[in-house]
Scaffold this motif. Sequence first.
Motif, PDB file in Angstrom:
ATOM      1  N   GLY A 149       1.094 -51.396  51.674  1.00  8.05           N
ATOM      2  CA  GLY A 149       1.038 -50.233  50.790  1.00  8.05           C
ATOM      3  C   GLY A 149      -0.123 -49.359  51.225  1.00  8.05           C
ATOM      4  N   PRO A 150      -0.906 -48.842  50.271  1.00 12.68           N
ATOM      5  CA  PRO A 150      -2.046 -47.989  50.626  1.00 12.68           C
ATOM      6  C   PRO A 150      -3.302 -48.790  50.990  1.00 12.68           C
ATOM      7  N   ILE A 151      -3.223 -50.112  50.925  1.00 14.39           N
ATOM      8  CA  ILE A 151      -4.388 -50.973  51.181  1.00 14.39           C
ATOM      9  C   ILE A 151      -4.589 -51.120  52.682  1.00 14.39           C
ATOM     10  N   LYS A 152      -5.819 -50.867  53.150  1.00 14.60           N
ATOM     11  CA  LYS A 152      -6.177 -51.038  54.564  1.00 14.60           C
ATOM     12  C   LYS A 152      -7.437 -51.876  54.631  1.00 14.60           C
ATOM     13  N   LEU A 153      -7.354 -53.020  55.293  1.00 12.99           N
ATOM     14  CA  LEU A 153      -8.497 -53.925  55.428  1.00 12.99           C
ATOM     15  C   LEU A 153      -8.771 -54.152  56.911  1.00 12.99           C
ATOM     16  N   LYS A 154     -10.034 -54.160  57.277  1.00 14.11           N
ATOM     17  CA  LYS A 154     -10.416 -54.333  58.679  1.00 14.11           C
ATOM     18  C   LYS A 154     -11.191 -55.627  58.874  1.00 14.11           C
ATOM     19  N   ASN A 155     -11.084 -56.162  60.101  1.00 12.35           N
ATOM     20  CA  ASN A 155     -11.839 -57.350  60.523  1.00 12.35           C
ATOM     21  C   ASN A 155     -11.652 -58.520  59.566  1.00 12.35           C
ATOM     22  N   ILE A 156     -10.437 -59.008  59.514  1.00 14.76           N
ATOM     23  CA  ILE A 156     -10.067 -60.094  58.603  1.00 14.76           C
ATOM     24  C   ILE A 156     -10.005 -61.416  59.367  1.00 14.76           C
ATOM     25  N   GLU A 157     -10.715 -62.413  58.851  1.00  9.76           N
ATOM     26  CA  GLU A 157     -10.635 -63.755  59.432  1.00  9.76           C
ATOM     27  C   GLU A 157      -9.247 -64.320  59.169  1.00  9.76           C
ATOM     28  N   ALA A 158      -8.697 -64.970  60.172  1.00  7.23           N
ATOM     29  CA  ALA A 158      -7.367 -65.557  60.025  1.00  7.23           C
ATOM     30  C   ALA A 158      -7.302 -66.881  60.771  1.00  7.23           C
ATOM     31  N   ILE A 159      -6.267 -67.637  60.458  1.00  5.36           N
ATOM     32  CA  ILE A 159      -6.000 -68.915  61.103  1.00  5.36           C
ATOM     33  C   ILE A 159      -4.600 -68.856  61.683  1.00  5.36           C
ATOM     34  N   VAL A 160      -4.453 -69.379  62.888  1.00  2.00           N
ATOM     35  CA  VAL A 160      -3.136 -69.515  63.499  1.00  2.00           C
ATOM     36  C   VAL A 160      -2.712 -70.962  63.291  1.00  2.00           C
ATOM     37  N   ASN A 161      -1.558 -71.142  62.646  1.00  4.51           N
ATOM     38  CA  ASN A 161      -1.026 -72.475  62.376  1.00  4.51           C
ATOM     39  C   ASN A 161       0.196 -72.697  63.274  1.00  4.51           C
ATOM     40  N   PRO A 162       0.053 -73.512  64.330  1.00  2.27           N
ATOM     41  CA  PRO A 162       1.170 -73.742  65.240  1.00  2.27           C
ATOM     42  C   PRO A 162       2.373 -74.416  64.570  1.00  2.27           C
ATOM     43  N   ALA A 163       2.157 -75.084  63.456  1.00  2.22           N
ATOM     44  CA  ALA A 163       3.252 -75.766  62.757  1.00  2.22           C
ATOM     45  C   ALA A 163       4.055 -74.810  61.876  1.00  2.22           C
ATOM     46  N   MET A 164       3.557 -73.620  61.686  1.00  5.42           N
ATOM     47  CA  MET A 164       4.220 -72.642  60.835  1.00  5.42           C
ATOM     48  C   MET A 164       5.298 -71.911  61.645  1.00  5.42           C
ATOM     49  N   ASP A 165       6.435 -71.668  61.013  1.00  2.00           N
ATOM     50  CA  ASP A 165       7.535 -70.983  61.685  1.00  2.00           C
ATOM     51  C   ASP A 165       7.627 -69.532  61.241  1.00  2.00           C
ATOM     52  N   GLY A 166       8.246 -68.738  62.081  1.00  2.48           N
ATOM     53  CA  GLY A 166       8.646 -67.398  61.691  1.00  2.48           C
ATOM     54  C   GLY A 166       7.561 -66.359  61.728  1.00  2.48           C
ATOM     55  N   LYS A 167       7.901 -65.230  61.141  1.00  2.00           N
ATOM     56  CA  LYS A 167       7.007 -64.078  61.160  1.00  2.00           C
ATOM     57  C   LYS A 167       6.398 -63.788  59.802  1.00  2.00           C
ATOM     58  N   GLU A 168       6.605 -64.687  58.843  1.00  2.00           N
ATOM     59  CA  GLU A 168       5.932 -64.520  57.554  1.00  2.00           C
ATOM     60  C   GLU A 168       4.455 -64.825  57.714  1.00  2.00           C
ATOM     61  N   VAL A 169       3.646 -64.110  56.961  1.00  2.00           N
ATOM     62  CA  VAL A 169       2.199 -64.274  57.005  1.00  2.00           C
ATOM     63  C   VAL A 169       1.731 -64.648  55.610  1.00  2.00           C
ATOM     64  N   LEU A 170       0.928 -65.706  55.516  1.00  2.00           N
ATOM     65  CA  LEU A 170       0.317 -66.035  54.227  1.00  2.00           C
ATOM     66  C   LEU A 170      -0.907 -65.143  54.063  1.00  2.00           C
ATOM     67  N   LEU A 171      -0.877 -64.314  53.060  1.00  2.00           N
ATOM     68  CA  LEU A 171      -1.988 -63.408  52.794  1.00  2.00           C
ATOM     69  C   LEU A 171      -2.963 -64.131  51.873  1.00  2.00           C
ATOM     70  N   GLY A 172      -3.940 -64.788  52.482  1.00  2.00           N
ATOM     71  CA  GLY A 172      -4.890 -65.615  51.751  1.00  2.00           C
ATOM     72  C   GLY A 172      -6.146 -64.876  51.356  1.00  2.00           C
ATOM     73  N   MET A 173      -7.101 -65.638  50.870  1.00  2.00           N
ATOM     74  CA  MET A 173      -8.297 -65.066  50.256  1.00  2.00           C
ATOM     75  C   MET A 173      -9.237 -64.375  51.235  1.00  2.00           C
ATOM     76  N   SER A 174      -9.161 -64.633  52.536  1.00  2.00           N
ATOM     77  CA  SER A 174     -10.016 -63.875  53.464  1.00  2.00           C
ATOM     78  C   SER A 174      -9.684 -62.390  53.391  1.00  2.00           C
ATOM     79  N   ALA A 175      -8.475 -62.048  52.977  1.00  2.00           N
ATOM     80  CA  ALA A 175      -8.099 -60.642  52.747  1.00  2.00           C
ATOM     81  C   ALA A 175      -8.163 -60.304  51.265  1.00  2.00           C
ATOM     82  N   LEU A 176      -7.629 -61.184  50.416  1.00  2.00           N
ATOM     83  CA  LEU A 176      -7.504 -60.871  48.984  1.00  2.00           C
ATOM     84  C   LEU A 176      -8.846 -60.768  48.267  1.00  2.00           C
ATOM     85  N   ARG A 177      -9.900 -61.370  48.813  1.00  2.00           N
ATOM     86  CA  ARG A 177     -11.213 -61.220  48.157  1.00  2.00           C
ATOM     87  C   ARG A 177     -11.760 -59.811  48.320  1.00  2.00           C
ATOM     88  N   ARG A 178     -11.116 -59.010  49.154  1.00  2.00           N
ATOM     89  CA  ARG A 178     -11.545 -57.624  49.369  1.00  2.00           C
ATOM     90  C   ARG A 178     -10.768 -56.623  48.512  1.00  2.00           C
TER      91      ARG A 178
END
Length: 158
Positions: free
Chosen positions: A113-142
Amino acid sequence: MDEHHNESTNPFAKAMIWGLWVAIFCVIFLMLYLDNRSEDSLVINGFNGSYSTTGTINDSPVYFLLDTGATHVVVSDELANTLSLENLGQTRMHTANGIAIGYRTELDQITFGPIKLKNIEAIVNPAMDGKEVLLGMSALRRVEFSQKGANLTITQIK
């Protein structure tokens, strides 16, 4: 006697006029505040208590699942390769399926939407499938978010 009556109502009339002006300024302020707030907000209609939305990571389209229980934004290995995300070192993750090994990375920018966040810490999970992204607290705390009925409103913190 009329003079005395006018003198006693005069302060009351002045107070009413001042009160009216204060009320007008308050209404204008609230309208401007709420208008600016709506420009920086996204309302998501939830389904069965979960919320999802489309957005981008580094200008590439993705599908976000909001997950307040996830410490970080989490992407699949497939998506990390597509986005050419840098491996910043191995890490252990506690997932619903137990402990998993992945790697840390950083996302230059995510948008939804109109939300723009920069420099977000993320984790790559090799066991996860597909192109869905879990939007966790490293972004949501902002952002600020509030729930009303089935709607979740997310607002950019300035």
